[in-house]
Write a protein that holds these residues in place. Sequence first.
Motif, PDB file in Angstrom:
ATOM      1  N   VAL A 147       0.829  -1.215   0.000  1.00 44.66           N
ATOM      2  CA  VAL A 147       0.000   0.000   0.000  1.00 44.66           C
ATOM      3  C   VAL A 147       0.859   1.260   0.000  1.00 44.66           C
ATOM      4  N   LYS A 148       0.460   2.195  -0.860  1.00 45.31           N
ATOM      5  CA  LYS A 148       1.049   3.540  -0.873  1.00 45.31           C
ATOM      6  C   LYS A 148      -0.055   4.499  -0.445  1.00 45.31           C
ATOM      7  N   VAL A 149       0.067   5.018   0.769  1.00 43.51           N
ATOM      8  CA  VAL A 149      -0.970   5.867   1.360  1.00 43.51           C
ATOM      9  C   VAL A 149      -1.008   7.225   0.674  1.00 43.51           C
ATOM     10  N   CYS A 150      -2.210   7.676   0.329  1.00 42.92           N
ATOM     11  CA  CYS A 150      -2.351   8.928  -0.428  1.00 42.92           C
ATOM     12  C   CYS A 150      -2.941  10.081   0.374  1.00 42.92           C
ATOM     13  N   ASP A 151      -3.720   9.802   1.410  1.00 43.98           N
ATOM     14  CA  ASP A 151      -4.322  10.894   2.184  1.00 43.98           C
ATOM     15  C   ASP A 151      -4.590  10.430   3.607  1.00 43.98           C
ATOM     16  N   SER A 152      -5.098  11.321   4.434  1.00 42.57           N
ATOM     17  CA  SER A 152      -5.270  11.033   5.860  1.00 42.57           C
ATOM     18  C   SER A 152      -6.315   9.946   6.112  1.00 42.57           C
ATOM     19  N   LYS A 153      -7.348   9.901   5.277  1.00 40.73           N
ATOM     20  CA  LYS A 153      -8.383   8.883   5.453  1.00 40.73           C
ATOM     21  C   LYS A 153      -7.819   7.494   5.157  1.00 40.73           C
ATOM     22  N   GLU A 154      -7.025   7.414   4.099  1.00 42.42           N
ATOM     23  CA  GLU A 154      -6.408   6.134   3.762  1.00 42.42           C
ATOM     24  C   GLU A 154      -5.367   5.752   4.813  1.00 42.42           C
ATOM     25  N   GLU A 155      -4.669   6.743   5.339  1.00 48.14           N
ATOM     26  CA  GLU A 155      -3.669   6.474   6.373  1.00 48.14           C
ATOM     27  C   GLU A 155      -4.327   5.882   7.619  1.00 48.14           C
ATOM     28  N   ARG A 156      -5.498   6.406   7.957  1.00 48.54           N
ATOM     29  CA  ARG A 156      -6.201   5.875   9.124  1.00 48.54           C
ATOM     30  C   ARG A 156      -6.595   4.412   8.893  1.00 48.54           C
ATOM     31  N   ALA A 157      -7.086   4.110   7.691  1.00 47.33           N
ATOM     32  CA  ALA A 157      -7.438   2.723   7.381  1.00 47.33           C
ATOM     33  C   ALA A 157      -6.200   1.828   7.432  1.00 47.33           C
ATOM     34  N   TYR A 158      -5.107   2.324   6.892  1.00 45.53           N
ATOM     35  CA  TYR A 158      -3.856   1.566   6.925  1.00 45.53           C
ATOM     36  C   TYR A 158      -3.448   1.290   8.367  1.00 45.53           C
ATOM     37  N   ASN A 159      -3.514   2.298   9.228  1.00 43.91           N
ATOM     38  CA  ASN A 159      -3.128   2.132  10.633  1.00 43.91           C
ATOM     39  C   ASN A 159      -4.075   1.170  11.364  1.00 43.91           C
ATOM     40  N   TYR A 160      -5.344   1.207  10.986  1.00 44.99           N
ATOM     41  CA  TYR A 160      -6.298   0.286  11.608  1.00 44.99           C
ATOM     42  C   TYR A 160      -5.905  -1.160  11.303  1.00 44.99           C
ATOM     43  N   TRP A 161      -5.666  -1.463  10.051  1.00 47.13           N
ATOM     44  CA  TRP A 161      -5.354  -2.846   9.685  1.00 47.13           C
ATOM     45  C   TRP A 161      -3.976  -3.265  10.197  1.00 47.13           C
ATOM     46  N   ARG A 162      -3.050  -2.327  10.258  1.00 40.63           N
ATOM     47  CA  ARG A 162      -1.738  -2.634  10.828  1.00 40.63           C
ATOM     48  C   ARG A 162      -1.886  -3.013  12.304  1.00 40.63           C
ATOM     49  N   LYS A 163      -2.723  -2.268  12.995  1.00 42.05           N
ATOM     50  CA  LYS A 163      -2.964  -2.563  14.409  1.00 42.05           C
ATOM     51  C   LYS A 163      -3.773  -3.858  14.543  1.00 42.05           C
ATOM     52  N   PHE A 164      -4.697  -4.053  13.619  1.00 40.10           N
ATOM     53  CA  PHE A 164      -5.560  -5.237  13.661  1.00 40.10           C
ATOM     54  C   PHE A 164      -4.730  -6.519  13.656  1.00 40.10           C
ATOM     55  N   ILE A 165      -3.770  -6.616  12.760  1.00 44.30           N
ATOM     56  CA  ILE A 165      -2.985  -7.866  12.651  1.00 44.30           C
ATOM     57  C   ILE A 165      -2.037  -8.048  13.828  1.00 44.30           C
ATOM     58  N   ASP A 166      -1.798  -6.972  14.590  1.00 43.68           N
ATOM     59  CA  ASP A 166      -0.991  -7.101  15.806  1.00 43.68           C
ATOM     60  C   ASP A 166      -1.826  -7.630  16.973  1.00 43.68           C
ATOM     61  N   VAL A 167      -3.120  -7.346  16.936  1.00 37.09           N
ATOM     62  CA  VAL A 167      -3.998  -7.666  18.074  1.00 37.09           C
ATOM     63  C   VAL A 167      -4.776  -8.965  17.861  1.00 37.09           C
ATOM     64  N   PHE A 168      -5.196  -9.210  16.614  1.00 30.70           N
ATOM     65  CA  PHE A 168      -6.108 -10.317  16.338  1.00 30.70           C
ATOM     66  C   PHE A 168      -5.428 -11.423  15.535  1.00 30.70           C
ATOM     67  N   ASP A 169      -6.119 -12.580  15.463  1.00 28.83           N
ATOM     68  CA  ASP A 169      -5.597 -13.697  14.674  1.00 28.83           C
ATOM     69  C   ASP A 169      -6.585 -14.050  13.560  1.00 28.83           C
ATOM     70  N   GLY A 170      -6.300 -15.147  12.857  1.00 29.75           N
ATOM     71  CA  GLY A 170      -7.113 -15.530  11.710  1.00 29.75           C
ATOM     72  C   GLY A 170      -8.561 -15.803  12.052  1.00 29.75           C
ATOM     73  N   ARG A 171      -8.813 -16.389  13.220  1.00 24.33           N
ATOM     74  CA  ARG A 171     -10.185 -16.656  13.628  1.00 24.33           C
ATOM     75  C   ARG A 171     -10.962 -15.355  13.812  1.00 24.33           C
ATOM     76  N   ASP A 172     -10.276 -14.333  14.285  1.00 19.81           N
ATOM     77  CA  ASP A 172     -10.923 -13.035  14.445  1.00 19.81           C
ATOM     78  C   ASP A 172     -11.268 -12.425  13.091  1.00 19.81           C
ATOM     79  N   CYS A 173     -10.377 -12.583  12.122  1.00 26.07           N
ATOM     80  CA  CYS A 173     -10.649 -12.105  10.761  1.00 26.07           C
ATOM     81  C   CYS A 173     -11.929 -12.732  10.234  1.00 26.07           C
ATOM     82  N   GLU A 174     -12.045 -14.044  10.429  1.00 29.29           N
ATOM     83  CA  GLU A 174     -13.230 -14.753   9.971  1.00 29.29           C
ATOM     84  C   GLU A 174     -14.473 -14.293  10.710  1.00 29.29           C
ATOM     85  N   SER A 175     -14.355 -14.068  12.003  1.00 29.33           N
ATOM     86  CA  SER A 175     -15.505 -13.675  12.815  1.00 29.33           C
ATOM     87  C   SER A 175     -16.007 -12.281  12.468  1.00 29.33           C
TER      88      SER A 175
END
Length: 267
Positions: A117-145
């Motif tokens: 991903v190449k972030v282009c604006d603040s809204k996209e940056e927030r989404a990028y940070n959300y998913w970056r944090k998501f994979i640090d906190v959750f596992d595959g079962r959480d993705c499915e859920s």
Amino acid sequence: MCDVDSDILETERLLSNYSNSKKYHLYDKIYYSSNEWLDEIFSNFDFYGKNVLSVLGSGDQAFHLYNRGCKSVDVFDINKLTLYYYYLRIWTIKYFCRYYPDEFLNTNFIKELLNSVKVCDSKEERAYNYWRKFIDVFDGRDCESLLRKPSPLYSNRLEYLGFLRDSLMNIKFDFYNSDISNGISTDKKYDCIFQSNVNDYIHKDEASLRLYMNHLNDLLKNDGMIISTLVTTSVVSKSEKEVFSELFNCYDIWSDNLPIAYVYQKK
């Protein structure tokens, strides 16, 4: 990052079946794909060069609209998490040239995608940070859920992605995290509002319907229209038709001798 941290916390509560009535529906599970027959519905219209406001949901609705040549597609949804999934799908199309992410979504897929991903604006940056944090906190079962999977799962797949992918390269859109029945704060006017089956959740008393109609009317240009889908019912309620007939003409869209959607066209 504090807003993202808050959204991750609410995601954790959601996946733990923690109930918070004040935030009910503001954080909710996400549809992997749409359960509507979008191609059959949208084939009845010429969207080229139009400015459209669409429910966000799984993102399929917006992608089909872009693929039909819309000038712009702004989106709304009461569920805040739909915006993050929308970016995940945008990136999947842009960088992997795939319409859907892995059916069994997992952290490895997300991690590999984020590396591109190449972030282009603040809204996209927030989404990028959300998913970056998501994979640090959750596992595959959480993705499915996190995902709801309708049937049939891939009824809205777009096979050729060339035009859509080009449209998404420099995508600009507004996201309204709100219940459209309460109105949306914007000065914009749209040629079309695609509201899916939001009408199913509106109280059918005259006052509620008239307030809802006026909110939608305020968002439309003089010749604008509203497209609604028939997901949980095959008919429009009599009370709704009577109220909307004050400002709109109504007609149905049919497929295989069954109504699948209906249109309110401004008089």
